[in-house]
Write an enzyme that holds these catalytic residues in place. Structure first.
Site, PDB file in Angstrom:
ATOM      1  N   ARG A  75       5.749  16.877  -5.316  1.00 38.97           N
ATOM      2  CA  ARG A  75       4.437  16.872  -5.965  1.00 38.97           C
ATOM      3  C   ARG A  75       4.120  18.299  -6.395  1.00 38.97           C
ATOM      4  NH1 ARG A  75       1.046  12.587  -3.490  1.00 38.97           N
ATOM      5  NH2 ARG A  75      -0.674  14.042  -3.516  1.00 38.97           N
TER       6      ARG A  75
ATOM      7  N   ASP B  25       0.854  -1.177   0.000  1.00 37.13           N
ATOM      8  CA  ASP B  25       0.000   0.000   0.000  1.00 37.13           C
ATOM      9  C   ASP B  25       0.896   1.236   0.000  1.00 37.13           C
ATOM     10  OD1 ASP B  25      -2.327   1.602   0.334  1.00 37.13           O
ATOM     11  OD2 ASP B  25      -1.954   1.694   2.480  1.00 37.13           O
TER      12      ASP B  25
ATOM     13  N   THR C  11      -2.740   1.084  -4.490  1.00 42.16           N
ATOM     14  CA  THR C  11      -3.253   2.162  -3.650  1.00 42.16           C
ATOM     15  C   THR C  11      -4.619   2.614  -4.129  1.00 42.16           C
ATOM     16  OG1 THR C  11      -2.801   4.418  -2.886  1.00 42.16           O
ATOM     17  CG2 THR C  11      -2.012   3.845  -5.064  1.00 42.16           C
TER      18      THR C  11
ATOM     19  N   GLU D  13      -3.674  20.097  -0.446  1.00 40.60           N
ATOM     20  CA  GLU D  13      -4.377  21.343  -0.138  1.00 40.60           C
ATOM     21  C   GLU D  13      -4.062  21.810   1.273  1.00 40.60           C
ATOM     22  OE1 GLU D  13      -8.498  20.658  -0.877  1.00 40.60           O
ATOM     23  OE2 GLU D  13      -8.359  21.419  -2.917  1.00 40.60           O
TER      24      GLU D  13
ATOM     25  N   ASP E  88      -6.524  -2.778   3.395  1.00 35.42           N
ATOM     26  CA  ASP E  88      -5.442  -3.675   2.984  1.00 35.42           C
ATOM     27  C   ASP E  88      -5.635  -5.085   3.507  1.00 35.42           C
ATOM     28  OD1 ASP E  88      -4.047  -1.474   1.794  1.00 35.42           O
ATOM     29  OD2 ASP E  88      -3.376  -0.882   3.785  1.00 35.42           O
TER      30      ASP E  88
ATOM     31  N   ASP F 292      -1.357  -0.934   5.968  1.00 36.66           N
ATOM     32  CA  ASP F 292      -1.607  -0.467   7.332  1.00 36.66           C
ATOM     33  C   ASP F 292      -3.066  -0.199   7.635  1.00 36.66           C
ATOM     34  OD1 ASP F 292      -1.777   1.783   5.652  1.00 36.66           O
ATOM     35  OD2 ASP F 292      -1.385   3.122   7.329  1.00 36.66           O
TER      36      ASP F 292
END
Length: 1135
Positions: free
Chosen positions: A626, A407, A706, A531, A825, A821
């Site tokens: 990012r 993940d 993911t 954000e 998952d 986690d």
């Protein structure tokens, strides 16, 4: 009762209709003959056994093992017919094995019961009889109104009725379900939103009709019928009305909701894959070897039976004078006698199948698992978490992993975004110690670095900007620079969907670029972690988003409050890859602020520093940051009226609403002025990049699965080293049909074939994956196998499990490991051969349902490369050694039949038969399998390539198995014929001329065998401790001491004592001692020569590493004994 039994067995499911009707607060209609539907309770069950089914279910699973089932048959045969050995010799070890295994598995399941009880017993508040009562989570019924407070987890799937807000909205985070840490907004229908107290809710008369439970987290359809003043009002219900079990309430004081799905019917539970018994590759190899040995056993029994009847064809051997048959024996059926003799030989040779192997393996796994929990390198000090082992059956599987499925959120990352850099109007800045500093001089700046701004005014018609600035610029450019930065950070502060929990802005400083504002005083919740990081950064630089009340967004600049009216939000979607807001400034101007990926923003821009910003964005991306671009557009009154009209028409359309909205959004988001770009860092967990690189070096393929968006997932893959910048990234995204998907897969396959040099990475989303797995599994797998890294985004929990299953059943049948986690998952953790849970911030669902639990992803390297390596080598040696020593044990028994006319006479005493595997030879191999370290752990962790040498079950290959088997047969021949040549020719080895008998002969063979197999274990041991010395030499000593006592005393409780004085007499012969030493040396000499030859001329990588670690250890020890100056010289030469 019968219906309940049928429902429990799955033959009569309780829900027959496609929908369920739920009366809120369980107020059923009083008229007519209404029969309420039956629903299950709110219990969550992750355990495997119950008190009632433990014994039959556990026995069934244990007798699926070949050896257990075989020994059960042997035990029953010994009870039914006259056999050479006592039933105790088979029954006692079998009972011991079954009992120990049942206790171990029962203990592990008991821990799961404790975990379930903790969840099911959690206190909750339910509205009943007009009041708020406390009950346990397991007691919630469908239809109950449940109260949930801030930061609590929803105990069932609830339809939202009301919250502490007038509009009936609340915010939740679903990190434990889909891996996303962002806030999601849920709303109640208007008629129930006003019912904010228990008293008001007690007056509610309403019915919810919805679909039956399904696993899809993002799908919910229903309707609520509310009766008010004798009038029925029908409201639609969708995913925005459903609060899922496992999600957490945020930024809302409290909510009330009605339970619609409970217990194992909640979406979270439906996404759990049913827990099945996992079996390791080693156990499967053991079963294969057992079948081979079973064939050998049956062959020996058939040969012995046939030779017996061939021998007895002569009358003098069929009925010798000293063994006359009875009348009953002469008249008995020949066929029954043949079968009886065959079964007797089967019992005589049955010890070639080592039942004690299973109990030793169980003990090794159970005791060995404690070393993982004791390893301080796997202890995380910050969270005070140590590694946990939930099942010890798979320890050796940690050394066989070929695919790792991980993940992203919370597993590779810390769930923390940090603002790092930005580009404003072609100038690049980075945040250093709370200041925003340019990387180089501006055209009009005389200084190398740009100073931070100390004052800004509010945006006023985009023209009335403050004239004061501490930018070291020429006067004519000062106002322009302020305008650029003001606009940029206003866009950041307004273009988002951030919510605020509490507002404390009194301490905001008077400078936006270095503020005394403490972020901890303002709690932001965002629909995207990006954000949140951007709004927090803008607050640090002085433009603080204070919050929104209704349609008004409030921003403080230099302590001055400005109010912007939020006119429209143009939501993010994966096709546009951007989001926008239209606001009305205090001056009345209509402004559009746009934020999105550079590929979707830059083509729509007609102004601003486009090329410079593009270069900066690429530089940010190379650092693994990012990126988002910011732009704006100003509307005239006429333009805004047109936009408003189009948006209203598209949003109220009943047909093709999505297509119409996309067209309007495209019309609005054009002719933009570029403001700049932001770069935030998704903080990775410590040493994630190094761990992934080490996994690659070990030959393990890493897939990232993911639920996050495509852009987010790719960005993190790049920053953590899963994808490399030099990789050719292939995309399988947004496929709409099977034909389109097949065509795209074909294109990708051709691209891979045409380019043999570049490494490829594949990105696929959940929708496209569903199409690919439906009709094109083989083509999809061919593409995946040729990619160095694969990343699947927008994955539903069950899709993750399907992907892993697809890999598991592929022709290569690789060993898979899944690590995650969150509750989302759990399915993939249970599907993979090995499931590892991260004890992170998303609850304990993954850790509870995993096979192993660790605190951080970086611990995976030691878990696999050190513990996995050791466990596999230990158990592989244990398995093959057991077969070897049992071949040594039973082959002389087979050879002895040729010298006793196949009379089924046993060579060994029955006590020796029983104790050989239990006492005399069990401890050395058990201690070896717990403590052996054939290579230093630091060498294993620093050289991941050594992991390749044990992959694909190499140490349990047929070649290695045959070597150990042939070795066992050769040693057995030496034991038997060496002893036979010594005492088999009527030779007296005693001073008084007394002859040895058959029990002495058998004892001599047994003595040589015990010493040889124990010495063989000593040869295999590399890591000696005092415990190894104690059990190795102690086992031989124990055998001698036991035999002296057993044969030296007439025990009153034994019916016959064939071994009386035999062992003492044997040891009184010097020739016997010489023969014992000679045979032991002969057996081990060839083995030692082979080892030395292979090590010198054909060393494996593991043997090279052993020599390297021994050389370094010796050199370090030698250097430590030298004077300081000489030690330095030695050390420099060695390094």
């Amino acid at each position: 009762m019968w219906r309940w039994v049928r429902q429990q067995l799955g033959f009569d499911p309780p829900h027959q209709s496609d929908t369920r009707t739920i009366y809120i607060a369980n107020r059923f209609p009083q008229y007519g003959h209404y029969t309420p539907q039956k629903f299950i309770d709110n219990r969550i069950i992750s355990s495997k056994y119950t008190v009632w089914n433990f014994v039959p279910k556990n026995l069934f699973e244990q007798f699926r093992r070949v050896a257990n089932f075989y020994f059960l048959i042997i035990f029953l045969v010994q009870l039914m017919i006259d056999t050479p050995t006592s039933p105790v010799t088979s029954g006692l070890p079998l009972f011991f094995v079954i009992t120990v295994t049942a206790i171990k598995q029962g203990y592990e399941d008991w821990l799961r019961h404790i975990s379930d009880n903790e969840v099911n017993g959690a206190p909750v508040y339910v509205v009943r009889s007009g009041g708020l009562v406390t009950t346990r989570s397991k007691n919630i019924r469908v239809g109950d109104i449940v109260r949930v407070a801030k930061n609590e987890i929803f105990p069932a799937d609830l339809v939202l009725l009301s919250s502490d807000r007038l509009d009936g909205s609340c915010h939740v985070t679903t990190a434990s379900l889909d891996g996303e840490t962002n806030l999601k907004t849920h709303v109640a229908v208007p008629e129930t939103a006003v019912l904010q107290t228990v008293a008001n809710l007690d007056t509610l008369i309403a019915v919810v009709e919805c679909q039956q439970p399904e696993a899809d987290l993002y799908r919910f359809m229903g309707r609520m019928t509310i009766t008010q003043q004798m009038e029925e009002i029908v409201r639609p219900l969708g995913p925005e009305s459903l609060l899922l079990r496992g999600a957490r309430l945020k930024n809302t004081k409290e909510i009330f909701g009605v339970a619609v799905y409970t217990g194992m019917e909640t979406k979270m539970a439906l996404n759990y894959k049913s827990k099945s018994q996992k079996r390791s590759a080693v156990e499967k190899s053991m079963n294969t070897f057992l079948i081979i040995y079973l064939i050998i056993l049956i062959s020996e029994a058939i040969i012995s039976t046939i030779l017996k009847y061939t021998w007895q064809a002569e009358e003098k051997w069929d009925e010798p004078w000293y063994n006359q048959k009875t009348e009953h024996q002469r008249n008995s059926s020949k066929i029954l006698k043949f079968i009886s003799d065959f079964l007797a030989f089967l019992v005589l040779y049955n010890f070639i199948i080592p039942i004690s192997l299973y109990v030793t393996v169980e003990l090794q796994k159970f005791l060995g698992s404690f070393f993982i929990g004791w390893d301080l390198d796997l202890y995380h000090e910050e969270s005070d978490e140590k590694a946990q082992v939930n099942t010890s059956d798979l320890n050796e599987e940690l050394g066989q992993v070929e695919y790792v499925f991980t993940d992203k959120t919370g597993t590779l990352t810390e769930n923390e975004m940090q603002f790092r850099e930005c580009s404003i109007n072609g100038t690049k800045y980075q945040e250093i110690n709370g200041r925003l500093v340019s990387e180089g001089p501006t055209p009009d700046s005389s200084e190398g670095n740009l100073s931070y701004l100390t004052s800004l005014s509010h945006l006023n018609n985009l023209s009335h900007l403050a004239t004061s600035s501490s930018f070291r610029t020429s006067p004519e450019n000062g106002t322009e620079l302020i305008k650029e930065h003001d606009l940029f950070f206003k866009a950041v502060s307004l273009c988002h969907t951030v919510q605020i929990s509490s507002v404390q802005t009194d301490s905001i400083g008077d400078g936006p670029w270095q503020s005394s504002f403490a972020p901890a005083q303002l709690e932001y919740y965002a629909s995207s972690p990006d954000e949140k990081a951007l709004v927090e950064a803008a607050a640090r630089f002085g433009i603080v988003f204070v919050g929104n009340s209704g349609e008004i967004m409030e921003v403080k600049t230099l302590g001055k409050l400005e109010r912007y009216k939020l006119l429209h939000i143009l939501e993010f979607d994966p096709d546009r890859r951007r989001m926008s807001v239209i606001v009305q400034a205090p001056s009345g101007e209509k402004l559009l602020f746009v934020k999105g990926a550079e590929s979707s923003i830059l083509p729509e821009c007609i102004g601003g520093e486009i090329e410079k910003t593009r270069i900066h964005v690429d530089e940010f991306a190379l650092k693994g940051l990012r990126t988002l671009c910011m732009a704006y557009r100003q509307f005239t009154s006429k333009e805004y009226e047109e936009i408003n009209r189009r948006l209203f028409e598209a949003r109220t359309a009943l047909q093709q609403r999505e297509e119409k909205l996309a067209g309007v959004f495209q019309f609005i988001e054009k002719d933009l002025i570029l403001l700049g770009a932001t770069a935030v860092e998704d903080k990775l967990q410590d040493k994630v990049r190094e761990t992934i690189e080490a996994l690659r070096m070990a030959g393990i393929k890493v897939w990232v699965l993911t639920g996050d968006k495509h852009e987010t997932a790719v960005s993190v893959s790049l920053s953590c080293g899963h994808f490399h910048r030099t990789m050719n990234i292939l995309e399988l995204l947004n496929q709409k049909s099977d034909s389109e998907c097949a065509e795209k897969l074909g294109q990708l396959a051709r691209r891979i074939r045409e380019d043999h040099v570049i490494q490829h990475g594949l990105v696929v989303d959940g929708t496209s994956l569903s199409l690919a797995l439906r009709e094109h599994e083989k083509l999809f797998m061919d593409v995946c196998r040729n990619c160095s890294a694969v990343m699947c985004c927008r994955m539903a929990p069950l899709q993750k499990a399907k992907v892993i299953r697809l890999i598991k059943i592929s022709p290569e049948k690789p060993i898979t490991l899944a690590i995650g986690d969150g509750a989302n998952d759990v399915s993939m953790i249970q599907e993979a051969h090995v499931g590892i849970g991260i004890m992170g911030k998303e609850g304990r669902q993954a850790a509870r349902n995993s096979d192993y639990a660790i605190a951080r992803f970086k611990f995976l390297s030691k878990l696999l490369f050190v513990h996995g390596h050791f466990y596999y080598i230990r158990i592989a040696t244990l398995v093959q050694y057991f077969f070897y020593k049992n071949v040594c044990f039973i082959t002389p028994q087979f050879l002895y039949q040729f010298y006793c006319l196949f009379s089924q006479q046993t060579l060994y005493d029955s006590v020796y038969l029983t104790l050989y595997n239990i006492c005399f030879t069990s401890l050395p191999i058990l201690i070896y399998s717990l403590l052996e370290q054939h290579i230093d752990p630091h060498v294993l962790q620093n050289k991941p390539t050594l992991y390749r040498d044990i992959s694909k079950n190499r140490q349990l290959s047929m070649k290695t198995f045959l070597y150990w088997t042939i070795l066992g047969f050769s040693h057995a021949f030496i034991f038997f014929f060496g002893s036979y040549f010594l005492i088999g020719k009527d030779t007296s080895l005693l001073g008084n001329g007394q002859m040895f008998g058959n029990w002495t002969f058998g004892t001599l063979v047994f003595t040589v065998m015990v010493i040889t197999v124990t010495a063989k274990m000593a040869l295999e041991t590399h890591f000696w401790t005092w415990i190894n010395h104690l059990v190795t030499w102690g086992s031989i000593l124990f055998y001698f001491v036991f035999s002296l006592f057993y044969g030296g005393i007439l025990w009153p409780f034994l019916s016959s004592q064939n071994m009386y004085f035999v062992f003492i007499q044997l040891l009184s012969s010097g020739s016997a001692w010489f023969a014992i030493i000679l045979m032991v040396v002969t057996c081990l000499f060839l083995d030692i020569v082979k080892k030395v030859f292979d090590r010198q001329f054909h060393p494996t990588n593991i043997e090279k590493a052993q020599m390297y670690s021994n050389t370094v250890a010796f050199s370090d020890e030698f250097i430590a004994l030298q004077p300081l100056s000489r030690a330095r010289n030695q050390l420099s030469k060695l390094r």
